[in-house]
Scaffold this active site. Structure first.
Site, PDB file in Angstrom:
ATOM      1  N   GLU A  35       7.869  38.755  56.154  1.00  0.00           N
ATOM      2  CA  GLU A  35       6.577  38.590  56.817  1.00  0.00           C
ATOM      3  C   GLU A  35       6.769  38.349  58.318  1.00  0.00           C
ATOM      4  OE1 GLU A  35       3.757  36.626  53.382  1.00  0.00           O
ATOM      5  OE2 GLU A  35       5.489  35.472  54.078  1.00  0.00           O
ATOM      6  N   GLU A  71       8.309  36.254  45.895  1.00  0.00           N
ATOM      7  CA  GLU A  71       7.553  35.024  45.642  1.00  0.00           C
ATOM      8  C   GLU A  71       7.060  34.894  44.204  1.00  0.00           C
ATOM      9  OE1 GLU A  71       6.952  35.684  50.127  1.00  0.00           O
ATOM     10  OE2 GLU A  71       7.214  36.909  48.318  1.00  0.00           O
TER      11      GLU A  71
END
Length: 258
Positions: free
Chosen positions: A114, A134
């Site tokens: 990210e 995640e």
């Protein structure tokens, strides 16, 4: 004075922001995020810096968010102190006035990818792995891995990483548009510097304006970019000079539309 977790240094027209937590593969916690925000401010206002590189010390670019830093947070603190604050810092990077290049000399996973996605360009060394793992530990990407990453990499590529659990090696990431260039192992910083030098030779104001216009088209920002572009234009006019002068002398301005 304790060593800084994130530093900014300049090399001519190139600025370099470095994450310094190699023992954790530069995993991010709250102090790291705060230090990153400070370093980005330094980069933004560094006179003459036309391109900014983002890199990590040691073997990793960034392993993402440090699970030990957020694992014990309450739901409320996780939402505000972790997710929303991380968004603020990553948005700061995405909206930096200068073009930015993420130098992926090590793996970029979860929040690390990210972070790289918030940059304009990504240079990855051939051995580097990228992904959004995640969901394997029961959480979701929280720092725009399902938003900015989708805009920049495409929804299907993000699905493969976030839902399917795929980890991409640099050559496949290049083919999918996740990275822009692949360098030999050990050559990422050299490749990024070379690219940055070429970018720095271009017109700095035109480059910054083009970045803003692309950000508007991409949905990265709209209101601030529109007002910045318009205000920059107005600041060059004779009308502004006449208005400021009249304000100082407490007279009525004589606008000439020049």
């Amino acid at each position: 004075m304790a060593e800084r977790l994130v530093t900014f240094e300049r090399d001519g027209a190139i600025g370099i922001v470095t994450l310094h937590r190699p023992e954790k593969f530069n995993a991010l916690d709250i102090p790291m995020l705060r230090a990153l925000e400070v370093a980005l401010d330094e980069a933004e206002f560094a006179e003459g810096v036309r391109v900014v590189l983002i890199r990590g010390e040691g073997k990793g670019f960034c392993a993402g968010g440090d699970v030990e830093a957020w694992g014990a947070m309450s739901a409320a603190d996780f939402q505000v102190q972790w997710v929303r604050y991380g968004h603020r810092v990553f948005d700061r990077l995405a909206r930096l006035r200068q073009p930015t290049i993420a130098v992926l000399s090590g793996h970029a996973l979860g929040g690390g990818l990210e972070l790289a996605a918030a940059c304009d360009f990504r240079v990855a060394e051939a051995h580097v792995k990228m992904g959004f793992p995640e969901t394997s530990i029961g959480v979701v990407p929280g720092w725009s891995g399902t938003q900015r990453a989708v805009r920049r990499f495409g929804a299907q590529t993000v699905r493969r990483m976030a839902l399917g659990g795929e980890t991409l090696l640099a050559p496949e990431a290049l083919a999918l548009g996740v990275v822009d260039r692949v360098a030999e192992t050990g050559g990422g910083l050299t490749e990024a510097r070379s690219w940055a030098e070429k970018i720095a030779e271009r017109g700095p104001l035109a480059t910054e304006a083009a970045k803003l216009m692309i950000a508007v088209a991409e949905g990265e920002e709209s209101a601030a970019a529109t007002e910045a572009l318009a205000s920059g234009f107005i600041a060059l006019t004779g009308d502004l000079k006449a208005g400021v002068s009249a304000f100082k002398t407490k007279q009525k301005p004589a606008f000439s539309r020049s």
